[in-house]
Design a protein around this motif. Structure first.
Motif, mmCIF file in Angstrom:
data_model
loop_
_atom_site.group_PDB
_atom_site.id
_atom_site.type_symbol
_atom_site.label_atom_id
_atom_site.label_comp_id
_atom_site.label_asym_id
_atom_site.label_seq_id
_atom_site.Cartn_x
_atom_site.Cartn_y
_atom_site.Cartn_z
ATOM 1 N N ASP A 267 0.858 -1.178 0.000
ATOM 2 C CA ASP A 267 0.000 0.000 0.000
ATOM 3 C C ASP A 267 0.899 1.233 0.000
ATOM 4 N N ALA A 268 0.336 2.387 0.355
ATOM 5 C CA ALA A 268 1.126 3.618 0.335
ATOM 6 C C ALA A 268 2.271 3.557 1.337
ATOM 7 N N VAL A 269 2.014 3.004 2.512
ATOM 8 C CA VAL A 269 3.060 2.926 3.538
ATOM 9 C C VAL A 269 4.162 1.962 3.122
ATOM 10 N N ARG A 270 3.767 0.807 2.590
ATOM 11 C CA ARG A 270 4.759 -0.175 2.168
ATOM 12 C C ARG A 270 5.586 0.337 0.988
ATOM 13 N N ALA A 271 4.948 1.059 0.075
ATOM 14 C CA ALA A 271 5.688 1.628 -1.062
ATOM 15 C C ALA A 271 6.730 2.625 -0.576
ATOM 16 N N ALA A 272 6.372 3.439 0.406
ATOM 17 C CA ALA A 272 7.354 4.363 0.975
ATOM 18 C C ALA A 272 8.456 3.603 1.698
ATOM 19 N N ASP A 273 8.104 2.524 2.377
ATOM 20 C CA ASP A 273 9.089 1.746 3.118
ATOM 21 C C ASP A 273 10.114 1.112 2.187
ATOM 22 N N VAL A 274 9.672 0.706 1.001
ATOM 23 C CA VAL A 274 10.604 0.111 0.036
ATOM 24 C C VAL A 274 11.660 1.128 -0.390
ATOM 25 N N VAL A 275 11.239 2.353 -0.664
ATOM 26 C CA VAL A 275 12.197 3.396 -1.057
ATOM 27 C C VAL A 275 13.126 3.733 0.101
ATOM 28 N N VAL A 276 12.585 3.781 1.311
ATOM 29 C CA VAL A 276 13.424 4.084 2.476
ATOM 30 C C VAL A 276 14.462 2.990 2.690
ATOM 31 N N GLY A 277 14.065 1.726 2.537
ATOM 32 C CA GLY A 277 15.008 0.632 2.729
ATOM 33 C C GLY A 277 16.135 0.634 1.718
ATOM 34 N N ARG A 278 15.864 1.156 0.530
ATOM 35 C CA ARG A 278 16.905 1.189 -0.488
ATOM 36 C C ARG A 278 17.800 2.413 -0.367
ATOM 37 N N SER A 279 17.256 3.536 0.061
ATOM 38 C CA SER A 279 18.006 4.790 0.062
ATOM 39 C C SER A 279 18.475 5.226 1.443
ATOM 40 N N LEU A 280 17.893 4.638 2.504
ATOM 41 C CA LEU A 280 18.170 5.055 3.882
ATOM 42 C C LEU A 280 17.862 6.534 4.095
ATOM 43 N N ASN A 281 16.902 7.037 3.313
ATOM 44 C CA ASN A 281 16.419 8.405 3.476
ATOM 45 C C ASN A 281 14.931 8.324 3.826
ATOM 46 N N TYR A 282 14.491 9.141 4.791
ATOM 47 C CA TYR A 282 13.153 8.995 5.346
ATOM 48 C C TYR A 282 12.141 9.976 4.741
ATOM 49 N N THR A 283 12.512 10.616 3.664
ATOM 50 C CA THR A 283 11.575 11.518 2.989
ATOM 51 C C THR A 283 10.328 10.796 2.480
ATOM 52 N N PRO A 284 10.425 9.557 1.969
ATOM 53 C CA PRO A 284 9.200 8.874 1.510
ATOM 54 C C PRO A 284 8.151 8.713 2.610
ATOM 55 N N TYR A 285 8.576 8.541 3.861
ATOM 56 C CA TYR A 285 7.597 8.473 4.953
ATOM 57 C C TYR A 285 6.845 9.793 5.094
ATOM 58 N N ILE A 286 7.547 10.890 4.954
ATOM 59 C CA ILE A 286 6.895 12.204 5.007
ATOM 60 C C ILE A 286 5.904 12.351 3.859
ATOM 61 N N VAL A 287 6.295 11.882 2.681
ATOM 62 C CA VAL A 287 5.403 11.960 1.528
ATOM 63 C C VAL A 287 4.135 11.141 1.769
ATOM 64 N N ALA A 288 4.300 9.907 2.253
ATOM 65 C CA ALA A 288 3.136 9.075 2.536
ATOM 66 C C ALA A 288 2.258 9.693 3.621
ATOM 67 N N GLY A 289 2.878 10.262 4.651
ATOM 68 C CA GLY A 289 2.098 10.904 5.699
ATOM 69 C C GLY A 289 1.306 12.094 5.185
ATOM 70 N N LEU A 290 1.922 12.905 4.331
ATOM 71 C CA LEU A 290 1.214 14.064 3.783
ATOM 72 C C LEU A 290 0.065 13.640 2.877
ATOM 73 N N VAL A 291 0.232 12.526 2.170
ATOM 74 C CA VAL A 291 -0.862 12.034 1.330
ATOM 75 C C VAL A 291 -2.058 11.628 2.187
ATOM 76 N N PHE A 292 -1.795 10.944 3.286
ATOM 77 C CA PHE A 292 -2.891 10.559 4.179
ATOM 78 C C PHE A 292 -3.540 11.789 4.814
#
Length: 320
Positions: A267-292
């Protein structure tokens, strides 16, 4: 022939003019109406002056609020940007590069959250209504059903949602039962439905019990059965009264659909988690949070509007 001049105050029309408190000079010339028709209303100078004063106060209040907002925003910006750890924080949580990379994937995963919201929301309303009706059934024959319904609501309201999800999403597949799905989306939706149905059941039960017993008695006196009285008299009033808390539960369900990602559902959270796991950058979590947040704010404002509208109608006697 002698012509007698009218004296002031003797003629009825003149007397009326003398008693208008000087408002004749405030009236504007308008088109003459048909004979016998009342003069069109023209606001007095005093009323026009009050309206101008109110508009001036409104403009002044708006300007002060805008200025105060700008000053507060500038102070917060300087406070945040001037903090010692801001450069590192900006790179870790607010990277434009990783935001652009994660945003399309988060939106793609959000479609799963929306589908879960629609399906689980409908299932929660139906199951919650059935449990609420079971808890309000009368007669000793329904005692076991009332006990089971009360036990259901007490258990799932006390059980943390995350534990319920782990038991259903991770524990059920470990049983390896034939014919039982192992799809994390279906299992996660089941866990969400079980938990939120307990909360919604209590909302419906409160609405049913808030209907005065005279309503049911009046329905029975008209020849309706207990089932018909519940369906056509009690439940419509109960649901109408409980719309605001039901919308609040729907807002909470929308946010909690992101928890199905613990089972591997993309889902949106898991998609952000995949990018975070690859880049070690937590911006995707912020993006997913703002979408919600962007999805939640309109529903929250709708809830506030419905609540205010219901309160106004109740204050005016429109809702009993």
């Amino acid at each position: 022939m002698t012509v007698v001049e009218d004296e002031p105050g003797r003629d009825g029309a003149d007397g009326a003019d003398d008693g208008n408190d000087g408002n004749d000079e405030d009236r504007r010339d308008g088109p003459a109406g048909p004979p016998g028709a009342a003069d069109p209303y023209v606001p007095s100078l005093r009323r026009l002056e009050r309206e101008r004063y109110r508009r001036a106060r409104a403009r002044r209040a708006t300007a002060i609020a805008a200025l105060s907002t700008l000053v507060t925003g500038a102070a917060l910006y300087l406070l945040v940007v001037g903090a010692p750890g801001w450069p590192r924080t900006r790179e870790t949580f607010f990277s434009p590069e990783y935001a652009r990379e994660a945003f399309p994937k988060v939106l793609e995963g959000l479609w799963l959250n929306l589908r879960l919201l629609l399906v689980c929301g409908a299932a929660v309303l139906v199951l919650g209504m059935l449990v609420a009706v079971a808890r309000t059934l009368r007669g000793p024959v329904f005692f076991p059903l009332r006990v089971l319904a009360a036990a259901y609501t007490d258990f799932f309201r006390g059980l943390p949602l995350i534990i319920n999800l782990m038991i259903v999403v991770l524990g059920v597949p470990a049983l390896r039962l034939q014919g039982v799905t192992v799809d994390p989306v279906l299992l996660g939706g089941t866990a969400l439905t079980l938990t939120y149905s307990a909360y919604v059941a209590e909302v419906f039960r409160a609405g049913i019990e808030s209907v005065h017993p005279s309503q049911r008695a009046a329905a029975r006196s008209l020849g309706l059965t207990n089932r018909q009285a519940l369906r056509f008299v009690v439940l419509p009033q109960a649901v109408r009264r409980q719309v605001p808390p039901l919308l609040n539960d729907l807002v909470s369900l929308q946010k909690d659909t992101g928890l199905v990602s613990i089972g591997g559902a993309v889902d949106a959270v898991r998609a952000a988690d995949v990018v975070v796991g690859r880049s070690l950058n937590y911006t995707p979590y912020i993006v997913a949070g703002l979408v919600f947040v962007a999805l939640t704010i309109p529903m929250t404002r709708l809830t506030d509007w419905v609540t205010a509208r219901t309160d106004r109608r109740r204050a005016q006697g429109g809702i009993t």
